[in-house]
Design an enzyme around this catalytic site. Sequence first.
Site, PDB file in Angstrom:
ATOM      1  N   LYS A   1      47.235  44.076  44.211  1.00 32.49           N
ATOM      2  CA  LYS A   1      47.884  43.548  43.005  1.00 32.49           C
ATOM      3  C   LYS A   1      48.971  44.504  42.520  1.00 32.49           C
ATOM      4  CE  LYS A   1      44.256  40.642  40.984  1.00 32.49           C
ATOM      5  NZ  LYS A   1      43.500  40.368  39.744  1.00 32.49           N
TER       6      LYS A   1
ATOM      7  N   ASP B   1      45.893  38.853  34.932  1.00 33.35           N
ATOM      8  CA  ASP B   1      44.848  38.436  35.842  1.00 33.35           C
ATOM      9  C   ASP B   1      44.381  37.055  35.385  1.00 33.35           C
ATOM     10  OD1 ASP B   1      42.598  38.617  37.703  1.00 33.35           O
ATOM     11  OD2 ASP B   1      41.374  39.061  35.939  1.00 33.35           O
TER      12      ASP B   1
ATOM     13  N   ASP C   1      40.875  35.233  36.475  1.00 27.57           N
ATOM     14  CA  ASP C   1      39.439  35.033  36.280  1.00 27.57           C
ATOM     15  C   ASP C   1      38.876  35.913  35.171  1.00 27.57           C
ATOM     16  OD1 ASP C   1      39.697  33.325  38.371  1.00 27.57           O
ATOM     17  OD2 ASP C   1      38.714  34.600  39.855  1.00 27.57           O
TER      18      ASP C   1
ATOM     19  N   ASN D   1      38.526  46.712  38.712  1.00 25.86           N
ATOM     20  CA  ASN D   1      39.188  46.615  40.013  1.00 25.86           C
ATOM     21  C   ASN D   1      40.702  46.560  39.869  1.00 25.86           C
ATOM     22  OD1 ASN D   1      36.803  46.524  41.569  1.00 25.86           O
ATOM     23  ND2 ASN D   1      36.572  44.333  41.193  1.00 25.86           N
TER      24      ASN D   1
ATOM     25  N   ALA E   1      43.590  37.173  42.835  1.00 22.92           N
ATOM     26  CA  ALA E   1      43.103  37.114  44.216  1.00 22.92           C
ATOM     27  C   ALA E   1      42.947  35.680  44.687  1.00 22.92           C
ATOM     28  CB  ALA E   1      41.760  37.846  44.337  1.00 22.92           C
TER      29      ALA E   1
END
Length: 297
Positions: free
Chosen positions: A198, A46, A48, A224, A154
Amino acid sequence: MTPSERPRRLNLQQRSRLAGEAAAASAEVETALSTPSDAAAAAFFDVDNTIMQGASIFHLARGLHRRQFFTTREIASAAWKQAYFRVVGVEDPEHVAEARSSALSFIAGHTTTELEELTEEIFDEAMAHRIWPGTRALAQLHLDEGQRVWLVTAAPIEIASVIARRLGLTGAMGTVAEHVDGVYTGRLVGDLLHGPAKAEAVKALAAREGLDLERCSAYSDSSNDLPMLSLVGDPCAINPDARLRAHARAHGWRVRDYRTGRKAARAGLTAAAVAGALSGAVAAGMGVRGARRPNDA
């Protein structure tokens, strides 16, 4: 689940699947031109608060705003609509579609070339110094072991690709914004690459590249991303939120936290406040540039 809820759930699942497949199809593999020595294993990161402190889309949006890419009113309106739907929890497909359309309307008409150039500039001025050294070192360990490393975020694929290229990673998967002849329409292909999407992207890429997911690793800060983390044999929580930390400890996952004191608290607040509203408002939409024209969305 009631009969009326089934079509809505199916619609959301279909959009997640389409978003994941689009992200996998758009994944750039610029630095992995030769076959890796460990071709069956890979790592998925990921972005962020995992690779980078804060929300990448926030840093990009601020840089674009400074360059008069859009007005304060446009981004404030888009962020407010997204925040409202997230807080209120409205999931009606028509309402979600309306929010998505309004959030992306201001990007229609920009070209795909300008954003790449602007993102390169903004990475240097606002993102490069925010890379977590510890996470970057973990990614390098996988590369040194002959494994491929992809970012999964995202944020728009355009942003993700720049970050991956600058860090020397294999490539990236991100939200795919629809464009025709190099001009953005203001619509998404599927949905945001978020949560279940994802996991769909990772599965699609694994099938395409012949990866053994049991031998793969995944890293994230957010609960998430549990669908993605649960897919692989080696999940790791990086700078985790409270729910992910608890889940990781309960399941014996690795945990790495590169934050300290107020920095950790501040990063957590930024992730919740910014990534939530801005992701929907700008994330899908920042894959744009060029001159403005009448909106298609």
